[in-house]
Enzyme design. Structure first.
Site, PDB file in Angstrom:
ATOM      1  N   ARG A  37      -2.753  -2.211  -3.489  1.00 22.34           N
ATOM      2  CA  ARG A  37      -3.864  -1.716  -2.753  1.00 22.34           C
ATOM      3  C   ARG A  37      -4.515  -0.462  -3.867  1.00 22.34           C
ATOM      4  O   ARG A  37      -2.917   0.400  -3.514  1.00 22.34           O
ATOM      5  CB  ARG A  37      -4.110  -1.021  -1.198  1.00 22.34           C
ATOM      6  CG  ARG A  37      -4.993  -0.309  -1.778  1.00 22.34           C
ATOM      7  CD  ARG A  37      -4.997   0.429  -0.026  1.00 22.34           C
ATOM      8  NE  ARG A  37      -6.471   0.634   0.344  1.00 22.34           N
ATOM      9  CZ  ARG A  37      -6.624   1.334   1.191  1.00 22.34           C
ATOM     10  NH1 ARG A  37      -5.974   1.764   1.630  1.00 22.34           N
ATOM     11  NH2 ARG A  37      -7.900   2.072   2.058  1.00 22.34           N
ATOM     12  N   HIS A  62     -12.718   2.300   0.253  1.00 20.68           N
ATOM     13  CA  HIS A  62     -12.775   1.304   1.240  1.00 20.68           C
ATOM     14  C   HIS A  62     -13.502   0.119   1.235  1.00 20.68           C
ATOM     15  O   HIS A  62     -13.855  -0.885   1.915  1.00 20.68           O
ATOM     16  CB  HIS A  62     -13.457   1.440   2.766  1.00 20.68           C
ATOM     17  CG  HIS A  62     -12.702   2.701   3.926  1.00 20.68           C
ATOM     18  ND1 HIS A  62     -13.176   3.805   4.334  1.00 20.68           N
ATOM     19  CD2 HIS A  62     -11.175   2.966   3.620  1.00 20.68           C
ATOM     20  CE1 HIS A  62     -12.644   4.349   5.256  1.00 20.68           C
ATOM     21  NE2 HIS A  62     -11.461   3.954   4.153  1.00 20.68           N
ATOM     22  N   ARG A  92      -9.937  14.747   7.229  1.00 20.18           N
ATOM     23  CA  ARG A  92     -10.434  14.479   6.417  1.00 20.18           C
ATOM     24  C   ARG A  92     -12.394  14.996   6.881  1.00 20.18           C
ATOM     25  O   ARG A  92     -12.965  14.862   7.687  1.00 20.18           O
ATOM     26  CB  ARG A  92     -11.139  13.843   5.395  1.00 20.18           C
ATOM     27  CG  ARG A  92      -9.898  13.334   4.974  1.00 20.18           C
ATOM     28  CD  ARG A  92     -10.351  11.766   3.549  1.00 20.18           C
ATOM     29  NE  ARG A  92      -9.000  11.421   4.219  1.00 20.18           N
ATOM     30  CZ  ARG A  92      -9.567  10.053   3.827  1.00 20.18           C
ATOM     31  NH1 ARG A  92     -10.128   9.592   3.212  1.00 20.18           N
ATOM     32  NH2 ARG A  92      -8.282   8.698   4.477  1.00 20.18           N
ATOM     33  N   GLU A 120      -7.709  -5.959   4.826  1.00 15.30           N
ATOM     34  CA  GLU A 120      -7.808  -5.771   4.084  1.00 15.30           C
ATOM     35  C   GLU A 120      -7.052  -6.376   3.174  1.00 15.30           C
ATOM     36  O   GLU A 120      -6.857  -7.064   2.263  1.00 15.30           O
ATOM     37  CB  GLU A 120      -7.528  -4.206   3.437  1.00 15.30           C
ATOM     38  CG  GLU A 120      -8.406  -3.274   4.187  1.00 15.30           C
ATOM     39  CD  GLU A 120      -8.777  -1.545   4.342  1.00 15.30           C
ATOM     40  OE1 GLU A 120      -8.080  -1.654   5.494  1.00 15.30           O
ATOM     41  OE2 GLU A 120      -9.072  -0.963   3.770  1.00 15.30           O
ATOM     42  N   LYS A 152       3.592   0.901   2.946  1.00 16.82           N
ATOM     43  CA  LYS A 152       2.770  -0.108   4.302  1.00 16.82           C
ATOM     44  C   LYS A 152       2.898  -1.660   3.628  1.00 16.82           C
ATOM     45  O   LYS A 152       2.267  -1.873   1.898  1.00 16.82           O
ATOM     46  CB  LYS A 152       1.478  -0.274   4.437  1.00 16.82           C
ATOM     47  CG  LYS A 152       1.596   0.693   5.573  1.00 16.82           C
ATOM     48  CD  LYS A 152      -0.119   1.406   5.810  1.00 16.82           C
ATOM     49  CE  LYS A 152      -0.288   2.306   6.483  1.00 16.82           C
ATOM     50  NZ  LYS A 152      -1.993   2.207   6.475  1.00 16.82           N
ATOM     51  N   ASN A 171      -8.806   6.376  10.216  1.00 17.03           N
ATOM     52  CA  ASN A 171      -8.302   7.476  10.077  1.00 17.03           C
ATOM     53  C   ASN A 171      -9.585   7.765   9.020  1.00 17.03           C
ATOM     54  O   ASN A 171      -9.668   8.703   9.167  1.00 17.03           O
ATOM     55  CB  ASN A 171      -6.036   7.664   9.891  1.00 17.03           C
ATOM     56  CG  ASN A 171      -6.197   7.576  11.298  1.00 17.03           C
ATOM     57  OD1 ASN A 171      -6.692   7.776  12.036  1.00 17.03           O
ATOM     58  ND2 ASN A 171      -5.120   7.092  11.186  1.00 17.03           N
ATOM     59  N   ASN A 195       0.871  -0.805   0.042  1.00 21.89           N
ATOM     60  CA  ASN A 195       0.151  -0.027  -0.245  1.00 21.89           C
ATOM     61  C   ASN A 195       1.153   1.448  -0.020  1.00 21.89           C
ATOM     62  O   ASN A 195       1.183   1.013   0.884  1.00 21.89           O
ATOM     63  CB  ASN A 195      -0.970  -0.591   0.917  1.00 21.89           C
ATOM     64  CG  ASN A 195      -1.827   1.081   1.537  1.00 21.89           C
ATOM     65  OD1 ASN A 195      -1.378   2.020   0.544  1.00 21.89           O
ATOM     66  ND2 ASN A 195      -3.125   0.956   2.604  1.00 21.89           N
TER      67      ASN A 195
HETATM   68  P1  ADP Z   1      -5.913   3.853   9.019  1.00 27.15           P
HETATM   69  O1  ADP Z   1      -7.678   4.694   8.314  1.00 27.15           O
HETATM   70  O2  ADP Z   1      -4.603   4.364   9.455  1.00 27.15           O
HETATM   71  O3  ADP Z   1      -6.079   2.506   8.414  1.00 27.15           O
HETATM   72  P2  ADP Z   1      -7.185   2.657  11.861  1.00 27.15           P
HETATM   73  O4  ADP Z   1      -7.979   1.607  11.331  1.00 27.15           O
HETATM   74  O5  ADP Z   1      -5.869   1.677  12.162  1.00 27.15           O
HETATM   75  O6  ADP Z   1      -6.176   4.214  10.345  1.00 27.15           O
HETATM   76  O7  ADP Z   1      -7.444   3.338  13.037  1.00 27.15           O
HETATM   77  C1  ADP Z   1      -6.517   4.423  13.363  1.00 27.15           C
HETATM   78  C2  ADP Z   1      -7.300   4.574  14.646  1.00 27.15           C
HETATM   79  O8  ADP Z   1      -7.773   4.127  16.040  1.00 27.15           O
HETATM   80  C3  ADP Z   1      -6.392   5.911  15.655  1.00 27.15           C
HETATM   81  O9  ADP Z   1      -6.107   7.402  15.410  1.00 27.15           O
HETATM   82  C4  ADP Z   1      -6.881   5.807  16.783  1.00 27.15           C
HETATM   83  O10 ADP Z   1      -7.952   7.184  16.561  1.00 27.15           O
HETATM   84  C5  ADP Z   1      -8.359   4.528  17.108  1.00 27.15           C
HETATM   85  N1  ADP Z   1      -7.740   3.620  17.947  1.00 27.15           N
HETATM   86  C6  ADP Z   1      -6.538   2.346  17.787  1.00 27.15           C
HETATM   87  N2  ADP Z   1      -6.745   1.799  18.647  1.00 27.15           N
HETATM   88  C7  ADP Z   1      -7.836   2.356  19.332  1.00 27.15           C
HETATM   89  C8  ADP Z   1      -7.835   2.355  21.375  1.00 27.15           C
HETATM   90  N3  ADP Z   1      -7.668   1.009  21.370  1.00 27.15           N
HETATM   91  N4  ADP Z   1      -9.133   2.459  21.351  1.00 27.15           N
HETATM   92  C9  ADP Z   1     -10.029   4.658  20.872  1.00 27.15           C
HETATM   93  N5  ADP Z   1      -9.448   3.789  19.206  1.00 27.15           N
HETATM   94  C10 ADP Z   1      -8.407   3.909  19.125  1.00 27.15           C
END
Ligand code: ADP
Length: 392
Positions: free
Chosen positions: A81, A170, A231, A378, A16, A201, A9
């Protein structure tokens, strides 16, 4: 060792990677090389990664250091990806020069995402020329959205000329998670109406009937819909013309603000929900106020989408939370679904509060709508898409 797929990715300053065994579902190795192209201080421990080709070499080196040299891995493909496939690219496809040219023509549709992905394809093809490289598109699952959901109510000739429609993103995650939900319930996918909430995120929602998406929250680009880490999600298009005409912001300034300095970051300066929770609970007053407002805006938008999708579906058999926030933040799940028992939606507080890393139900036994938490994967979905392409 059984066969594996290297999944990449590629972003503008990061790569990644994961090595996944598509048959067992096991992840053999994964990681990220970031800050590509950044200079490093002379006394830094970190070595500079000058470009994406160097980054890929770092990936190979760290695989070898972990005892996974390329020769040992029995790689059968490299899965890439790719965020935007435009109107015509949606099936997982073996990358060739013609396809790269087609992706280059699409770059204006996804100026932040596709140019680095193209670079990643080119660099990886040069580094591993003997392997098939397969592009898997984030837009694919939503290619056949019903026209009423895919169409913006703008001048249809302009929309047709410029390929403007709601593409959705997604998709790999929404498809994977909705299939996992059916597996978890032991119910045929064809029989289920589902809402999937991918809250990372980036964040998006989808409504899925019988395995086919009928609505999703992202549109022409991955900016529409829910409030995200950085965003904005939905804004009145009038905001953009106003900032351009009156505030003297350029198109690039506005795009950068909407992508990088909006969402939770724009509202409270922070994207990590763990930190936002701490600030709400113990920050000083101004900290607390901004964090609380950001959280309230996030939840309000999410609830609006859930309500809209209930109306689109009529009834939801399953609502599934996934990705970083959805999998881990019990308060977000509770606040997103509170007060909806009239619609058959309830949470079991104890189940919701129990942390776990595996797929699980968080609604009470026998509740009309089953609420699930399912970890997305994914990379595995991309690896499996690759083996399907190889199998013809
Ligand atoms: P991406 O879209 O970059 O793949 P992820 O799905 O990994 O993102 O989500 C990352 C976000 O998940 C972090 O910014 C945080 O806000 C949230 N997050 C991760 N672990 C926790 C947790 N234990 N409790 C609450 N929020 C979490």
């Amino acid at each position: 060792m059984t066969r594996s797929v290297l999944v990449l990715n590629t972003g503008s300053s990061s790569v990644k990677y994961s090595v996944v065994q598509p048959d067992s579902g096991a992840t053999i190795a994964d990681g990220m090389v970031d800050r590509i192209g950044e200079e490093v201080e002379p006394d830094s421990e970190r070595e500079a990664v000058v470009d994406h080709a160097a980054a890929l070499q770092v990936v190979f080196d760290s695989l070898a250091e972990g005892g996974n040299s390329l020769d040992d891995l029995r790689l059968v493909a490299v899965g890439h990806r790719v965020v935007h496939g435009g109107p015509d690219l949606y099936r997982p496809t073996v990358v060739d020069d013609a396809m790269i040219a087609q992706l280059e023509r699409l770059a204006p549709l996804a100026p932040l995402h596709n140019p680095p992905a193209i670079l990643g394809l080119e660099v990886a093809r040069r580094a591993l020329p003997e392997l098939p490289h397969i592009a898997v598109f984030d837009t694919a699952f939503f290619h056949d959205l019903p026209p009423a959901a895919a169409t913006y109510a703008i001048d249809h000739e302009i929309a047709a000329e410029w390929g403007i429609r709601r593409y959705g993103f997604h998709g790999t995650s929404h498809q994977y998670v909705s299939e996992q939900a059916a597996d978890f319930l032991g119910a045929p996918l064809e029989s289920l109406s589902q809402i999937v909430l991918h809250l990372g995120n980036g964040a998006s929602a989808s409504a899925i009937v019988g395995g086919r998406p009928v609505e999703t929250s992202m549109g022409l680009t991955p900016m529409e819909g829910l409030v995200m880490g950085t965003r904005s999600g939905d804004v009145d298009p009038g905001v953009i013309t106003y900032l351009w005409r009156t505030a003297g912001m350029s198109v690039e300034d506005i795009e950068s603000m909407l992508n990088r300095r909006s969402g939770m970051r724009g509202l409270c300066g922070e994207i990590d929900f763990r930190v936002i929770r701490q600030r709400i609970e113990s920050g000083d007053e101004s900290d607390r106020g901004a964090a609380q407002l950001a959280y309230d805006v996030y939840i309000h938008r999410l609830r609006k989408y859930i309500g809209a999708y209930l109306a689109v579906l009529g009834t939801a058999d399953v609502i599934t939370f996934t990705a970083g926030v959805g999998e881990n933040d019990a308060a977000v799940r509770r606040d997103a679904l509170s007060g909806l028992s009239a619609f058959g939606i309830e949470l079991d507080e104890h189940l919701n509060d129990s942390p776990a890393k595996t797929a699980r139900r968080i609604s009470p036994d026998g509740s009309p709508t089953t609420v699930l938490v399912i970890p997305t994967n994914e990379e595995l979905a991309i690896a499996r898409a690759c083996t399907q392409v190889l199998a013809g």
